[in-house]
Structure formats: C-alpha cells, structure tokens
Design a protein around this motif. Structure first.
Motif, PDB file in Angstrom:
ATOM      1  N   UNK A  34      27.076  -1.348   5.493  1.00  0.00           N
ATOM      2  CA  UNK A  34      25.885  -0.742   6.084  1.00  0.00           C
ATOM      3  C   UNK A  34      25.976  -0.649   7.613  1.00  0.00           C
ATOM      4  N   UNK A  35      27.123  -1.035   8.174  1.00  0.00           N
ATOM      5  CA  UNK A  35      27.331  -0.885   9.611  1.00  0.00           C
ATOM      6  C   UNK A  35      27.017  -2.103  10.456  1.00  0.00           C
ATOM      7  N   UNK A  36      26.787  -3.243   9.842  1.00  0.00           N
ATOM      8  CA  UNK A  36      26.522  -4.467  10.590  1.00  0.00           C
ATOM      9  C   UNK A  36      27.834  -5.122  11.008  1.00  0.00           C
ATOM     10  N   UNK A  37      27.774  -5.855  12.089  1.00  0.00           N
ATOM     11  CA  UNK A  37      28.885  -6.674  12.540  1.00  0.00           C
ATOM     12  C   UNK A  37      28.520  -8.119  12.189  1.00  0.00           C
ATOM     13  N   UNK A  38      29.401  -8.800  11.486  1.00  0.00           N
ATOM     14  CA  UNK A  38      29.141 -10.191  11.110  1.00  0.00           C
ATOM     15  C   UNK A  38      29.585 -11.094  12.255  1.00  0.00           C
ATOM     16  N   UNK A  39      28.647 -11.876  12.783  1.00  0.00           N
ATOM     17  CA  UNK A  39      28.939 -12.756  13.919  1.00  0.00           C
ATOM     18  C   UNK A  39      29.207 -14.196  13.490  1.00  0.00           C
ATOM     19  N   UNK A  40      28.746 -14.572  12.298  1.00  0.00           N
ATOM     20  CA  UNK A  40      28.987 -15.941  11.859  1.00  0.00           C
ATOM     21  C   UNK A  40      28.435 -16.225  10.482  1.00  0.00           C
ATOM     22  N   UNK A  41      28.982 -17.282   9.884  1.00  0.00           N
ATOM     23  CA  UNK A  41      28.555 -17.775   8.574  1.00  0.00           C
ATOM     24  C   UNK A  41      28.107 -19.220   8.701  1.00  0.00           C
TER      25      UNK A  41
END
Length: 127
Positions: A34-41
């Motif tokens: 969906x175009x999100x950037x994952x910054x952390x888990x």
C-alpha cells in the motif's frame, strides 16, 4: 504444575508467539504493497509495545496487529485503554527521535484472519 504440563504450556506459548510474528510480517507486507515504509517492528516504549511503526508521506502510523477468527473480533480486542497506551507510547517514541517529529501520528489496526485478506483500519482514536 507437573513437568509435562509446564512443557505443554511452553509449547503453546511458542506457537502463539510464532503465529503473532507471522501475522505481523503479513501485515507489514500488506502495508508495503500500500506504499508504506516500515520503520520498525515490536518497538518497546514507555506505556507499551508498538507492533509495527510505518510511514507514508507525512503520516506516522502506529500499527497494532490483531490475529483473530474474524475481523470484528480483532477490532474488539483493542479496547480504549490499550489505544490510549499505544498512542502514549507513540508520542514517547516520537519525542525521542528527531527524524519523526513533525509527522502526523495516528493509530491503525491490521486485522489478520485465517484464509482472508488482512484489513487495515486507519486512524482509530483513543476513545
């Protein structure tokens, strides 16, 4: 508790964690599409743990992942107290990271249900 019962409970706990981590990865993949950037888990912050921290444009989303038997059950699993704690944890996290300041913080939920596409619920308030 007897040793076999302890071993059984440990095994159930490991299986639950594994299912939870799988749900988080599935949710992250969906967000990426969906175009999100994952910054952390699984970020630990005062007040709680943020399952996924994602960014899209000027929006910083605190994404809580809920794996349940239905999408409605997943939404119901996130009560007002947990919402407030997660938003507080997100605000704490933003204060500690200069690169996140100035972004619009919101709380999202990804519901993961077996044999169905994940659902992304945006901008749940603390109420």
């Amino acid at each position: 508790m007897t040793p076999p019962a302890r071993a059984w409970r440990r095994r159930l706990g490991r299986q639950a964690r594994r299912r939870g981590h799988t749900a988080e990865w599935l949710a992250a993949a969906w967000l990426l599409l969906k175009g999100y950037q994952i910054l952390g888990f699984r970020l630990k912050a005062a007040g709680g743990e943020i399952d996924i921290l994602a960014r899209k444009g000027s929006v910083l989303a605190l994404v809580e992942v809920k794996q349940r038997s239905s999408h409605d059950a997943a939404l119901e699993a996130l009560g007002p107290d947990q919402r407030r704690r997660l938003l507080s944890a997100g605000q704490f996290l933003v204060r500690g990271r200069r690169s996140l300041q100035g972004l619009d913080l919101r709380l999202d939920v990804m519901s993961v249900v077996p044999l169905q596409w994940p659902r992304h619920y945006r901008n749940l308030d603390a109420g």
